[in-house]
Scaffold this motif. Sequence first.
Motif, short mmCIF file in Angstrom:
data_model
loop_
_atom_site.label_atom_id
_atom_site.label_comp_id
_atom_site.label_asym_id
_atom_site.label_seq_id
_atom_site.Cartn_x
_atom_site.Cartn_y
_atom_site.Cartn_z
N GLY A 15 0.81 -1.22 0.00
CA GLY A 15 0.00 0.00 0.00
C GLY A 15 0.84 1.27 0.00
N THR A 16 2.04 1.19 0.54
CA THR A 16 2.93 2.35 0.59
C THR A 16 4.00 2.32 -0.51
OG1 THR A 16 4.41 1.25 2.16
CG2 THR A 16 2.60 2.59 3.07
N SER A 17 3.98 1.30 -1.34
CA SER A 17 4.99 1.17 -2.40
C SER A 17 4.56 1.92 -3.66
CB SER A 17 5.18 -0.31 -2.77
OG SER A 17 5.68 -1.02 -1.66
N PRO A 18 5.52 2.36 -4.47
CA PRO A 18 5.18 3.02 -5.75
C PRO A 18 4.46 2.06 -6.70
CG PRO A 18 7.50 3.33 -5.19
CD PRO A 18 6.95 2.35 -4.21
N VAL A 19 3.72 2.60 -7.63
CA VAL A 19 2.94 1.81 -8.59
C VAL A 19 3.84 0.90 -9.42
CG1 VAL A 19 1.39 1.96 -10.58
CG2 VAL A 19 1.13 3.56 -8.69
N ILE A 21 6.54 -0.61 -8.52
CA ILE A 21 6.89 -1.78 -7.72
C ILE A 21 5.72 -2.76 -7.67
CG2 ILE A 21 7.56 -2.56 -5.40
CD1 ILE A 21 9.77 -1.08 -7.02
N LEU A 22 4.50 -2.25 -7.58
CA LEU A 22 3.32 -3.12 -7.59
C LEU A 22 3.23 -3.91 -8.89
CD1 LEU A 22 0.68 -0.66 -6.10
CD2 LEU A 22 1.88 -2.50 -4.93
N LYS A 23 3.49 -3.25 -10.01
CA LYS A 23 3.43 -3.93 -11.32
C LYS A 23 4.51 -4.99 -11.43
CE LYS A 23 1.45 -0.04 -13.82
NZ LYS A 23 1.68 0.98 -14.86
N ILE A 24 5.72 -4.68 -10.97
CA ILE A 24 6.81 -5.65 -11.02
C ILE A 24 6.52 -6.82 -10.10
CG2 ILE A 24 9.26 -5.99 -10.55
CD1 ILE A 24 9.67 -3.04 -11.40
N TYR A 25 5.94 -6.55 -8.93
CA TYR A 25 5.58 -7.63 -8.00
C TYR A 25 4.55 -8.57 -8.62
CZ TYR A 25 3.84 -10.07 -3.90
OH TYR A 25 3.45 -11.05 -3.01
N GLU A 26 3.56 -8.02 -9.31
CA GLU A 26 2.57 -8.86 -9.99
C GLU A 26 3.24 -9.74 -11.05
OE1 GLU A 26 -0.60 -9.42 -9.18
OE2 GLU A 26 -0.25 -8.09 -7.47
N LYS A 66 15.78 -0.07 -5.33
CA LYS A 66 15.73 0.03 -3.89
C LYS A 66 14.92 -1.08 -3.21
CE LYS A 66 13.87 3.56 -0.95
NZ LYS A 66 13.45 4.94 -0.84
N HIS A 67 13.95 -1.66 -3.87
CA HIS A 67 13.04 -2.62 -3.24
C HIS A 67 13.46 -4.06 -3.48
CE1 HIS A 67 10.56 0.95 -3.05
NE2 HIS A 67 9.85 0.33 -2.12
N ARG A 68 13.33 -4.86 -2.43
CA ARG A 68 13.63 -6.28 -2.47
C ARG A 68 12.43 -7.07 -1.96
NH1 ARG A 68 17.24 -3.99 -4.38
NH2 ARG A 68 19.46 -4.24 -4.15
N ASN A 84 8.64 -10.58 3.08
CA ASN A 84 8.77 -9.14 3.25
C ASN A 84 9.02 -8.47 1.90
OD1 ASN A 84 8.99 -6.77 4.60
ND2 ASN A 84 10.85 -7.29 5.72
N ILE A 85 8.45 -7.30 1.72
CA ILE A 85 8.78 -6.43 0.59
C ILE A 85 9.14 -5.09 1.20
CG2 ILE A 85 7.95 -5.25 -1.46
CD1 ILE A 85 6.02 -7.57 -1.86
N THR A 86 10.37 -4.67 1.02
CA THR A 86 10.83 -3.48 1.70
C THR A 86 11.94 -2.78 0.92
OG1 THR A 86 11.71 -2.67 3.79
CG2 THR A 86 12.52 -4.78 3.04
N PRO A 87 12.08 -1.48 1.12
CA PRO A 87 13.26 -0.82 0.55
C PRO A 87 14.51 -1.42 1.20
CG PRO A 87 11.65 0.81 1.22
CD PRO A 87 11.18 -0.53 1.73
#
Length: 93
Positions: A15-19, A21-26, A66-68, A84-87
């Motif tokens: 919810g606090t991640s950039p858009v 990052i959400l697309k890459i996570y999907e 930055k995100h892992r 975990n997904i975090t900077p």
Amino acid sequence: MWEIYEHRRIAKQLGTSPVEILKIYEKWKDIVSISGPAGLRSIKGFHDEALRGEWKGHRSSRLGIKHRILYKVVKEEVLVQVINITPHDYRRK
């Protein structure tokens, strides 16, 4: 087909991640569900690697500069547990 289990805090972290990052996570989830961690290792952009030290037994993939994402393969060819997904913290502890 691999099953992906997400820890309950993942929704809040996303919810606090950039858009982007959400697309890459999907996309990451699509790759894992189809071909598992071996599919991630074949795509160099994720820089998938085994972790050492206190995180031994877990793996890390890069979602951006930055995100892992930290995850663990629980049963071979069955379940991937997203921890975990975090900077990424570059400071030495």
